[in-house]
Design a protein around this motif. Sequence first.
Motif, PDB file in Angstrom:
ATOM      1  N   ASN A  11       0.800  -1.225   0.000  1.00  0.00           N
ATOM      2  CA  ASN A  11       0.000   0.000   0.000  1.00  0.00           C
ATOM      3  C   ASN A  11       0.834   1.278   0.000  1.00  0.00           C
ATOM      4  O   ASN A  11       0.282   2.366   0.188  1.00  0.00           O
ATOM      5  N   SER A  12       2.118   1.182  -0.185  1.00  0.00           N
ATOM      6  CA  SER A  12       2.934   2.396  -0.125  1.00  0.00           C
ATOM      7  C   SER A  12       4.298   2.150  -0.761  1.00  0.00           C
ATOM      8  O   SER A  12       4.684   1.012  -1.052  1.00  0.00           O
ATOM      9  N   TYR A  13       5.020   3.280  -0.969  1.00  0.00           N
ATOM     10  CA  TYR A  13       6.394   3.242  -1.448  1.00  0.00           C
ATOM     11  C   TYR A  13       7.279   4.010  -0.468  1.00  0.00           C
ATOM     12  O   TYR A  13       6.809   4.875   0.279  1.00  0.00           O
ATOM     13  N   SER A  14       8.550   3.704  -0.510  1.00  0.00           N
ATOM     14  CA  SER A  14       9.552   4.518   0.170  1.00  0.00           C
ATOM     15  C   SER A  14      10.882   4.295  -0.538  1.00  0.00           C
ATOM     16  O   SER A  14      11.060   3.315  -1.274  1.00  0.00           O
ATOM     17  N   PHE A  15      11.799   5.219  -0.323  1.00  0.00           N
ATOM     18  CA  PHE A  15      13.120   5.120  -0.939  1.00  0.00           C
ATOM     19  C   PHE A  15      14.164   5.013   0.161  1.00  0.00           C
ATOM     20  O   PHE A  15      14.052   5.668   1.205  1.00  0.00           O
ATOM     21  N   ARG A  16      15.181   4.190  -0.085  1.00  0.00           N
ATOM     22  CA  ARG A  16      16.179   3.967   0.952  1.00  0.00           C
ATOM     23  C   ARG A  16      17.587   3.992   0.339  1.00  0.00           C
ATOM     24  O   ARG A  16      17.842   3.356  -0.676  1.00  0.00           O
ATOM     25  N   TYR A  17      18.458   4.784   1.009  1.00  0.00           N
ATOM     26  CA  TYR A  17      19.868   4.842   0.629  1.00  0.00           C
ATOM     27  C   TYR A  17      20.705   5.104   1.877  1.00  0.00           C
ATOM     28  O   TYR A  17      20.388   6.008   2.659  1.00  0.00           O
ATOM     29  N   ASN A  18      21.744   4.310   2.044  1.00  0.00           N
ATOM     30  CA  ASN A  18      22.658   4.477   3.177  1.00  0.00           C
ATOM     31  C   ASN A  18      21.903   4.494   4.509  1.00  0.00           C
ATOM     32  O   ASN A  18      22.183   5.313   5.392  1.00  0.00           O
ATOM     33  N   SER A  19      20.872   3.628   4.632  1.00  0.00           N
ATOM     34  CA  SER A  19      20.051   3.454   5.838  1.00  0.00           C
ATOM     35  C   SER A  19      19.117   4.628   6.110  1.00  0.00           C
ATOM     36  O   SER A  19      18.492   4.690   7.170  1.00  0.00           O
ATOM     37  N   ILE A  20      18.991   5.579   5.176  1.00  0.00           N
ATOM     38  CA  ILE A  20      18.058   6.701   5.328  1.00  0.00           C
ATOM     39  C   ILE A  20      16.830   6.429   4.479  1.00  0.00           C
ATOM     40  O   ILE A  20      16.926   6.168   3.280  1.00  0.00           O
ATOM     41  N   THR A  21      15.653   6.481   5.124  1.00  0.00           N
ATOM     42  CA  THR A  21      14.388   6.184   4.442  1.00  0.00           C
ATOM     43  C   THR A  21      13.666   7.481   4.128  1.00  0.00           C
ATOM     44  O   THR A  21      13.520   8.355   4.992  1.00  0.00           O
ATOM     45  N   THR A  22      13.186   7.610   2.892  1.00  0.00           N
ATOM     46  CA  THR A  22      12.430   8.780   2.450  1.00  0.00           C
ATOM     47  C   THR A  22      11.049   8.329   1.991  1.00  0.00           C
ATOM     48  O   THR A  22      10.951   7.488   1.094  1.00  0.00           O
ATOM     49  N   PRO A  23       9.961   8.849   2.604  1.00  0.00           N
ATOM     50  CA  PRO A  23       8.614   8.485   2.125  1.00  0.00           C
ATOM     51  C   PRO A  23       8.408   8.914   0.677  1.00  0.00           C
ATOM     52  O   PRO A  23       8.899   9.960   0.252  1.00  0.00           O
ATOM     53  N   VAL A  24       7.693   8.105  -0.068  1.00  0.00           N
ATOM     54  CA  VAL A  24       7.425   8.379  -1.478  1.00  0.00           C
ATOM     55  C   VAL A  24       5.927   8.251  -1.718  1.00  0.00           C
ATOM     56  O   VAL A  24       5.306   7.277  -1.278  1.00  0.00           O
ATOM     57  N   SER A  25       5.336   9.238  -2.373  1.00  0.00           N
ATOM     58  CA  SER A  25       3.909   9.187  -2.701  1.00  0.00           C
ATOM     59  C   SER A  25       3.749   8.998  -4.206  1.00  0.00           C
ATOM     60  O   SER A  25       4.569   9.475  -4.991  1.00  0.00           O
ATOM     61  N   GLY A  26       2.691   8.301  -4.576  1.00  0.00           N
ATOM     62  CA  GLY A  26       2.424   8.065  -5.990  1.00  0.00           C
ATOM     63  C   GLY A  26       1.445   6.917  -6.159  1.00  0.00           C
ATOM     64  O   GLY A  26       1.179   6.157  -5.218  1.00  0.00           O
ATOM     65  N   PRO A  27       0.900   6.776  -7.356  1.00  0.00           N
ATOM     66  CA  PRO A  27      -0.070   5.707  -7.601  1.00  0.00           C
ATOM     67  C   PRO A  27       0.580   4.330  -7.491  1.00  0.00           C
ATOM     68  O   PRO A  27       1.680   4.104  -7.989  1.00  0.00           O
ATOM     69  N   LEU A  28      -0.108   3.437  -6.807  1.00  0.00           N
ATOM     70  CA  LEU A  28       0.406   2.071  -6.637  1.00  0.00           C
ATOM     71  C   LEU A  28       0.219   1.280  -7.923  1.00  0.00           C
ATOM     72  O   LEU A  28      -0.811   1.395  -8.597  1.00  0.00           O
ATOM     73  N   SER A  29       1.211   0.491  -8.261  1.00  0.00           N
ATOM     74  CA  SER A  29       1.119  -0.383  -9.437  1.00  0.00           C
ATOM     75  C   SER A  29       2.047  -1.565  -9.213  1.00  0.00           C
ATOM     76  O   SER A  29       2.959  -1.526  -8.386  1.00  0.00           O
ATOM     77  N   SER A  30       1.799  -2.639  -9.955  1.00  0.00           N
ATOM     78  CA  SER A  30       2.630  -3.833  -9.823  1.00  0.00           C
ATOM     79  C   SER A  30       3.911  -3.731 -10.637  1.00  0.00           C
ATOM     80  O   SER A  30       4.805  -4.550 -10.497  1.00  0.00           O
ATOM     81  N   ARG A  31       4.014  -2.690 -11.505  1.00  0.00           N
ATOM     82  CA  ARG A  31       5.182  -2.553 -12.369  1.00  0.00           C
ATOM     83  C   ARG A  31       5.921  -1.261 -12.037  1.00  0.00           C
ATOM     84  O   ARG A  31       5.320  -0.193 -11.929  1.00  0.00           O
ATOM     85  N   VAL A  32       7.228  -1.376 -11.891  1.00  0.00           N
ATOM     86  CA  VAL A  32       8.089  -0.238 -11.595  1.00  0.00           C
ATOM     87  C   VAL A  32       9.072  -0.055 -12.748  1.00  0.00           C
ATOM     88  O   VAL A  32       9.714  -1.022 -13.183  1.00  0.00           O
ATOM     89  N   GLY A  33       9.158   1.156 -13.261  1.00  0.00           N
ATOM     90  CA  GLY A  33      10.133   1.482 -14.294  1.00  0.00           C
ATOM     91  C   GLY A  33      11.343   2.162 -13.669  1.00  0.00           C
ATOM     92  O   GLY A  33      11.199   3.006 -12.781  1.00  0.00           O
TER      93      GLY A  33
END
Length: 583
Positions: free
Chosen positions: A508-530
């Motif tokens: 039900n959601s996305y987030s982005f993670r780099y070097n142990s830092i998590t950033t919330p991400v908003s956007g339409p949910l889909s089964s395919r990621v480009g």
Amino acid sequence: MAQRGVQLDRETFSCSICLDLLKDPVTIPCGHSYCMDCIKHHWDGELIHSCPQCRQSFTPRPVLLKSTMLAALVEELKKTGPPAAPADLCYAGAGDVACDVCTGRKLRACKSCLQCVASYCDQHLQRHYDVAQLKKHKLVEPSKELQENICSRHDEVKKLFCRTDQQSICYLCSVDEHKGHDTVSAAAERTERQRELEGSRLNIQQRIQDGEKEVKRLQQEVEAVNGSADKAVEDSEETFTELIRLVEKRSSDVKQQLRSQQEREVSGVRELQEKLEQEISELKRRDAELQLLSHTEDHNQFLLSYPSSLPAPLSGATHPSSSSLPAPLSGAPHPSSSSLPAPLSGATHSSSTNIRPLSYFEDVTAALSALRDKLQDVLREEWTHVSSTEVDVLLPAAEPASRAGFLTYSQEVTLDPNTANTYLLLSEGSRKATRMGQPQPYSSHPDRFTYCFQVLSRESLTGRCYWEVERRGGRVFVAVAYKNIIRAGRESRFGFNDKSWSLVCDQNSYSFRYNSITTPVSGPLSSRVGVYLDHRAGVLSFYSVVSETMTLLHRVQTTFTQPLHAGVWLIDPGGTAEFCKLK
């Protein structure tokens, strides 16, 4: 003191409701006085009629009669002139929200009440802090749009929000034309949208940070380009100065050599010339003697002188001439006159001396011309290489505007079995990974992930490329990583180090993670990621893909120091991630 007395009198004859001088003053049974309109409005709609100051209640509602004496005193007080406005009062200007209670010249409002649908200055707002019922009212910053909070149909405050029609409504609307709709309190909707707003702000702030980093990187790039260009100009000037110095030295050497050989050649020719002139002079003297002999009339004297005066018979040999003059710049000495025959030795006339054509130094000129042409060819060829060399400033190219544009950079990605965790099953030509409940019979390999259910691609990714991942079942990390990412321990997890970047895809959601830092991400949910990568420009973007519609979820702007590899991390048993065929 007189001014202070007037001030006290004005406070005494002021209405405690409007805080202005009494207008049509009335005195209620408890003895307190008010403007007739102020106390009427205060009691209208009230079941219990009480004094705003002492709270004494009256039943029935008192009959209000104008107090003639108070009215006269107020009129007399008005003749003293209006008092100076206190320094801390500020009257409302053209762009200010005015107090709705002030009469005459209105003060600037400091708060607006959503329940009263009115704005108040500091003085008239005090009742909202003193009266228990008014303390519950919602006070906001002064607003001219308060009337928008009132339902135009029912004249009620809009306290609800209709999600079906996406508009604010009052309670009566919810049981009337909005009956059966999805309605919530305005506060609840605000809380929900506030949460979305904060997520959007975090995303924007992250993009701002990324943009600022990119601006800083580009500034450093500008400085590096300027420094490199300055150094190249300095080096080129030094190089051409050396070339010019070398050419000038060679020119001086050739000039000196030519002048030296010129001097030798001229000296040799003049020496021969002098010898020939001496011979001619001697021959002329002999010719004169012979001429004199030929005119001797005494035959005996002629015959007596003849044998000793004539030269030896002519042998027909030529003069050893200078026909073999040395070639220019040869340095050989010119033949001297020491080889000439003695006068009257039977040599022929000097006109028989053979001297080569006058082309002494033309060979040098021709050689220098050939050298010049060769040097011009070299410079022309090398300059073509220099002028065609371009400096790449690494400015990020604009991302495609459509999915068709992204597909022009599509990259086929296959998974490397040597990196796959033993609980991952690879299929579909090593394009699909499935999280299994039992380990798979993989051989031991130093590149294999042993802590997390992760796998990397065979292909290293550079330049501009695009791929899509279809995910199913539970949480999936869609990632890119350097090949030298560690393979064991918690630090090997995608997004938990500085060698990998991952988009975390939940149900039900996305987030982005780099070097142990998590950033919330908003956007339409889909089964395919480009995933779009511009390695040279340091751009990494993740998109939600629904049919031909692509929505940006998160973009990274950084500097990639190594080739990247695509990867996935499957958290839940039964979860799958497949790298789609796009061509």
